[in-house]
Design a protein around this motif. Structure first.
Motif, PDB file in Angstrom:
ATOM      1  N   LEU A  47       0.831  -1.210   0.000  1.00 37.61           N
ATOM      2  CA  LEU A  47       0.000   0.000   0.000  1.00 37.61           C
ATOM      3  C   LEU A  47       0.865   1.261   0.000  1.00 37.61           C
ATOM      4  CD1 LEU A  47      -2.806  -0.962   2.572  1.00 37.61           C
ATOM      5  CD2 LEU A  47      -3.021  -0.802   0.087  1.00 37.61           C
ATOM      6  N   VAL A  48       1.974   1.210   0.722  1.00 34.93           N
ATOM      7  CA  VAL A  48       2.890   2.355   0.749  1.00 34.93           C
ATOM      8  C   VAL A  48       3.450   2.609  -0.650  1.00 34.93           C
ATOM      9  CG1 VAL A  48       5.091   3.222   1.653  1.00 34.93           C
ATOM     10  CG2 VAL A  48       3.494   2.023   3.172  1.00 34.93           C
ATOM     11  N   VAL A  49       3.875   1.535  -1.324  1.00 35.08           N
ATOM     12  CA  VAL A  49       4.413   1.670  -2.685  1.00 35.08           C
ATOM     13  C   VAL A  49       3.336   2.199  -3.626  1.00 35.08           C
ATOM     14  CG1 VAL A  49       5.436   0.444  -4.640  1.00 35.08           C
ATOM     15  CG2 VAL A  49       6.070  -0.195  -2.305  1.00 35.08           C
ATOM     16  N   GLY A  50       2.118   1.653  -3.507  1.00 37.60           N
ATOM     17  CA  GLY A  50       1.028   2.114  -4.357  1.00 37.60           C
ATOM     18  C   GLY A  50       0.696   3.582  -4.127  1.00 37.60           C
ATOM     19  N   LEU A  51       0.750   4.015  -2.888  1.00 39.95           N
ATOM     20  CA  LEU A  51       0.478   5.423  -2.584  1.00 39.95           C
ATOM     21  C   LEU A  51       1.515   6.350  -3.217  1.00 39.95           C
ATOM     22  CD1 LEU A  51      -0.652   5.367   1.161  1.00 39.95           C
ATOM     23  CD2 LEU A  51      -1.990   6.175  -0.802  1.00 39.95           C
ATOM     24  N   VAL A  52       2.760   5.925  -3.224  1.00 36.25           N
ATOM     25  CA  VAL A  52       3.809   6.724  -3.862  1.00 36.25           C
ATOM     26  C   VAL A  52       3.508   6.891  -5.346  1.00 36.25           C
ATOM     27  CG1 VAL A  52       6.245   6.777  -4.517  1.00 36.25           C
ATOM     28  CG2 VAL A  52       5.597   6.108  -2.199  1.00 36.25           C
ATOM     29  N   GLY A  53       3.194   5.773  -6.014  1.00 34.36           N
ATOM     30  CA  GLY A  53       2.867   5.844  -7.432  1.00 34.36           C
ATOM     31  C   GLY A  53       1.636   6.685  -7.699  1.00 34.36           C
ATOM     32  N   ALA A  54       0.616   6.545  -6.855  1.00 34.49           N
ATOM     33  CA  ALA A  54      -0.613   7.324  -7.025  1.00 34.49           C
ATOM     34  C   ALA A  54      -0.365   8.809  -6.825  1.00 34.49           C
ATOM     35  CB  ALA A  54      -1.675   6.823  -6.043  1.00 34.49           C
ATOM     36  N   ALA A  55       0.475   9.150  -5.847  1.00 32.35           N
ATOM     37  CA  ALA A  55       0.786  10.560  -5.595  1.00 32.35           C
ATOM     38  C   ALA A  55       1.510  11.179  -6.781  1.00 32.35           C
ATOM     39  CB  ALA A  55       1.638  10.684  -4.330  1.00 32.35           C
TER      40      ALA A  55
END
Length: 260
Positions: A47-55
């Motif tokens: 989820l942390v990695v996905g949030l970085v990409g989404a941001a």
């Protein structure tokens, strides 16, 4: 109670520091068996990695960048924050399983840091498929959901894969981490299924789980037959295949929901 909370926080820090290059690791060295215990936190690290990409995608979109380049920036940011850990595993797996003739030669190739033709083709295919899926989704909110689901669900299956498929060699990342117990592997699997259900809805989440199980079974059969078990590179390849599959599924779902 405080000891339990401290252990959970340590597990989270171990999981995030393993899956990313973020300086969030525990203050003391990780001991034998701790990575296995902390494997429940891998979906959270996803989820942390996905949030970085989404941001990154959201910022690019706000600046007027079109979906294609914005998707590439998001994909690149996830590779940077993970140190391309799983991409490296995919390339090494493709080179080893595709280029070696014997078990020993396959394992030797997988340990070689140089990338070959099979690895380059596998890596390029993975990147193009993930990029095209994100570009097709386009809408920032949907891209965020897709990235969160893909990165969390792909990592949720790693402990289960490790629990069922023995290490192919006595040393290396996979062997040193150890095989998690089935009850420990069930926790990240449940977290991954929950995330999929929240993002896709129960019906489509079941389909996604079936898809991931199929990928896991095919990977397990392939690696056991060719090298006698799994390695850290095999786990990385599994994550990449699972991540790509969820992103493609998300693209199909979100595209169909936009049609009149």
């Amino acid at each position: 109670m405080m000891a339990r909370v401290e252990q959970l926080v340590r597990d989270l820090r171990i999981g995030v520091s393993f899956a990313t290059i973020l300086p969030l690791g525990p203050s003391t060295p990780v001991e034998d068996g701790e990575m296995t215990r902390a494997s429940w936190s891998l979906p959270v690290a996803g989820l942390v990695v996905g949030l970085v990409g989404a941001a990154v995608y959201g910022i690019a979109h706000a600046l007027g960048v079109t979906p294609g380049p914005a998707a590439m920036l998001a994909l690149a940011s996830t590779m940077v924050v993970t140190g391309a850990l799983h991409e490296d595993g995919l390339a090494d797996t493709a080179d080893g399983l595709g280029g070696g003739r014997t078990r020993e030669r396959k394992l030797e190739i997988m340990r070689d840091s140089r990338i070959g033709t099979y690895g380059a083709c596998a890596l390029l295919s993975s990147m193009i498929l993930r990029w095209s899926a994100l570009a097709a989704i386009a809408a920032p909110r949907s891209v965020m959901i897709a990235l969160l689901l893909a990165h969390a669900a792909a990592r949720a299956g790693l402990p289960t894969f490790s629990a069922f498929v023995p290490p192919a060699r006595k040393d290396g990342l996979s062997a040193s981490a150890g095989q998690p117990a089935l009850q420990s592997a069930a926790i990240p699997l449940g977290l991954g299924a929950l995330v999929l259900a929240l993002g896709f809805g129960p019906g489509k989440a079941i389909l996604a789980v079936v898809l991931l199980v199929a990928i896991g079974l095919l990977m397990a059969r392939l690696c056991v037959k060719q090298i006698g078990g799994q390695t850290g590179d095999i786990l990385g390849a599994f994550e990449q295949l699972a991540e790509t599959a969820i992103l493609l599924m998300a693209a199909a779902i979100f595209q169909s929901s936009m049609q009149p």
